[in-house]
Design a protein around this motif. Sequence first.
Motif, PDB file in Angstrom:
ATOM      1  N   ILE A  44       0.880  -1.113  -0.088  1.00  8.85           N
ATOM      2  CA  ILE A  44      -0.089  -0.116  -0.125  1.00  8.85           C
ATOM      3  C   ILE A  44       0.851   1.202   0.109  1.00  8.85           C
ATOM      4  O   ILE A  44       0.652   2.357  -0.638  1.00  8.85           O
ATOM      5  CB  ILE A  44      -1.214  -0.005   1.082  1.00  8.85           C
ATOM      6  N   GLU A  45       1.920   1.190   0.680  1.00 11.56           N
ATOM      7  CA  GLU A  45       2.942   2.319   0.968  1.00 11.56           C
ATOM      8  C   GLU A  45       3.403   2.687  -0.735  1.00 11.56           C
ATOM      9  O   GLU A  45       3.554   3.876  -0.914  1.00 11.56           O
ATOM     10  CB  GLU A  45       4.209   2.142   1.754  1.00 11.56           C
ATOM     11  N   GLN A  46       3.768   1.764  -0.860  1.00 13.19           N
ATOM     12  CA  GLN A  46       4.565   1.898  -2.317  1.00 13.19           C
ATOM     13  C   GLN A  46       3.475   2.315  -3.631  1.00 13.19           C
ATOM     14  O   GLN A  46       3.837   2.940  -4.640  1.00 13.19           O
ATOM     15  CB  GLN A  46       5.038   0.573  -2.944  1.00 13.19           C
ATOM     16  N   ALA A  47       2.429   1.935  -3.470  1.00  9.63           N
ATOM     17  CA  ALA A  47       1.292   2.432  -4.471  1.00  9.63           C
ATOM     18  C   ALA A  47       1.659   2.129  -5.787  1.00  9.63           C
ATOM     19  O   ALA A  47       1.286   2.987  -6.692  1.00  9.63           O
ATOM     20  CB  ALA A  47       1.020   3.772  -4.065  1.00  9.63           C
ATOM     21  N   GLN A  48       2.272   1.089  -5.893  1.00 12.04           N
ATOM     22  CA  GLN A  48       2.552   0.753  -7.483  1.00 12.04           C
ATOM     23  C   GLN A  48       1.900  -0.711  -8.079  1.00 12.04           C
ATOM     24  O   GLN A  48       2.515  -1.462  -8.440  1.00 12.04           O
ATOM     25  CB  GLN A  48       4.198   0.521  -7.591  1.00 12.04           C
ATOM     26  N   VAL A  49       0.721  -0.479  -7.693  1.00 14.56           N
ATOM     27  CA  VAL A  49      -0.215  -1.743  -7.873  1.00 14.56           C
ATOM     28  C   VAL A  49      -1.310  -1.219  -9.357  1.00 14.56           C
ATOM     29  O   VAL A  49      -1.843  -0.439  -8.950  1.00 14.56           O
ATOM     30  CB  VAL A  49      -0.943  -2.224  -6.793  1.00 14.56           C
ATOM     31  N   SER A  50      -1.236  -2.114 -10.233  1.00 16.19           N
ATOM     32  CA  SER A  50      -2.181  -2.035 -11.104  1.00 16.19           C
ATOM     33  C   SER A  50      -3.667  -2.119 -10.730  1.00 16.19           C
ATOM     34  O   SER A  50      -3.833  -2.915  -9.630  1.00 16.19           O
ATOM     35  CB  SER A  50      -1.902  -2.680 -12.417  1.00 16.19           C
ATOM     36  N   ALA A  51      -4.490  -1.813 -11.487  1.00 12.42           N
ATOM     37  CA  ALA A  51      -6.077  -2.055 -10.945  1.00 12.42           C
ATOM     38  C   ALA A  51      -6.030  -3.611 -10.921  1.00 12.42           C
ATOM     39  O   ALA A  51      -6.863  -4.164 -10.390  1.00 12.42           O
ATOM     40  CB  ALA A  51      -7.102  -1.430 -12.012  1.00 12.42           C
ATOM     41  N   GLU A  56      -6.847  -8.600  -7.950  1.00  9.41           N
ATOM     42  CA  GLU A  56      -6.331 -10.024  -7.772  1.00  9.41           C
ATOM     43  C   GLU A  56      -5.893 -10.246  -6.412  1.00  9.41           C
ATOM     44  O   GLU A  56      -6.215 -11.016  -5.640  1.00  9.41           O
ATOM     45  CB  GLU A  56      -5.191 -10.210  -8.601  1.00  9.41           C
ATOM     46  N   LEU A  57      -5.457  -8.924  -5.664  1.00  9.88           N
ATOM     47  CA  LEU A  57      -5.019  -8.963  -4.070  1.00  9.88           C
ATOM     48  C   LEU A  57      -6.196  -8.922  -3.363  1.00  9.88           C
ATOM     49  O   LEU A  57      -6.149  -9.712  -2.477  1.00  9.88           O
ATOM     50  CB  LEU A  57      -4.451  -7.734  -4.014  1.00  9.88           C
ATOM     51  N   VAL A  58      -7.229  -8.224  -3.636  1.00 11.78           N
ATOM     52  CA  VAL A  58      -8.411  -8.239  -2.888  1.00 11.78           C
ATOM     53  C   VAL A  58      -9.384  -9.512  -2.808  1.00 11.78           C
ATOM     54  O   VAL A  58      -9.596 -10.164  -2.018  1.00 11.78           O
ATOM     55  CB  VAL A  58      -9.479  -7.102  -3.603  1.00 11.78           C
ATOM     56  N   ALA A  59      -9.187 -10.316  -4.023  1.00  8.52           N
ATOM     57  CA  ALA A  59      -9.790 -11.692  -4.306  1.00  8.52           C
ATOM     58  C   ALA A  59      -9.066 -12.568  -3.503  1.00  8.52           C
ATOM     59  O   ALA A  59      -9.538 -13.425  -2.485  1.00  8.52           O
ATOM     60  CB  ALA A  59      -9.801 -11.979  -5.713  1.00  8.52           C
ATOM     61  N   ARG A  60      -7.628 -12.490  -3.372  1.00 12.24           N
ATOM     62  CA  ARG A  60      -7.025 -13.383  -2.492  1.00 12.24           C
ATOM     63  C   ARG A  60      -7.278 -13.264  -1.221  1.00 12.24           C
ATOM     64  O   ARG A  60      -7.171 -14.115  -0.238  1.00 12.24           O
ATOM     65  CB  ARG A  60      -5.402 -12.999  -2.858  1.00 12.24           C
ATOM     66  N   SER A  61      -7.194 -12.052  -0.726  1.00 17.54           N
ATOM     67  CA  SER A  61      -7.428 -11.342   0.605  1.00 17.54           C
ATOM     68  C   SER A  61      -8.737 -12.085   1.158  1.00 17.54           C
ATOM     69  O   SER A  61      -8.854 -12.436   2.251  1.00 17.54           O
ATOM     70  CB  SER A  61      -7.407 -10.076   0.692  1.00 17.54           C
ATOM     71  N   ARG A  62      -9.678 -12.001   0.499  1.00 21.26           N
ATOM     72  CA  ARG A  62     -11.250 -12.452   0.537  1.00 21.26           C
ATOM     73  C   ARG A  62     -10.894 -14.177   0.978  1.00 21.26           C
ATOM     74  O   ARG A  62     -11.436 -14.645   1.803  1.00 21.26           O
ATOM     75  CB  ARG A  62     -12.148 -12.251  -0.551  1.00 21.26           C
ATOM     76  N   ARG A  63     -10.128 -14.793  -0.048  1.00 21.29           N
ATOM     77  CA  ARG A  63      -9.859 -16.311   0.020  1.00 21.29           C
ATOM     78  C   ARG A  63      -9.258 -16.645   1.185  1.00 21.29           C
ATOM     79  O   ARG A  63      -9.528 -17.596   2.021  1.00 21.29           O
ATOM     80  CB  ARG A  63      -9.367 -16.908  -1.072  1.00 21.29           C
ATOM     81  N   VAL A  64      -8.184 -15.777   1.473  1.00 18.96           N
ATOM     82  CA  VAL A  64      -7.627 -16.264   2.993  1.00 18.96           C
ATOM     83  C   VAL A  64      -8.373 -15.745   4.037  1.00 18.96           C
ATOM     84  O   VAL A  64      -8.521 -16.595   5.020  1.00 18.96           O
ATOM     85  CB  VAL A  64      -6.172 -15.064   3.014  1.00 18.96           C
TER      86      VAL A  64
END
Length: 100
Positions: A44-51, A56-64
């Motif tokens: 989040i700090e680096q803020a170098q994440v594409s949409a 994908e990160l949000v979906a993975r976080s939900r699965r975890v």
Amino acid sequence: MTPLDELSELDTRLLAALQQPDSLEPGWLDQQLARRAALLARVIEQAQVSAEQASELVARSRRVKEAAEQTRQWFADRLARMQKGRRSVKAYQNIKRNQE
């Protein structure tokens, strides 16, 4: 390896481990979740994440989260069965003592 890649790898290990809750080591899950939180903060700090990566990160976080909740429920059910078993043994022993 970027924090996002590390996070992806950690999520894969977490999801695999949460599928076998009876083989989890005490404290291991807490350590891994703390590491995940730190990696997520770095991403989040680096803020170098594409949409797409964010999605994908949000979906993975939900699965975890869902896998962790299922594991928590599995442990809660297991604890309830153990406590019920202890109460049954205690009741049996009380009845047996009363009959003697």
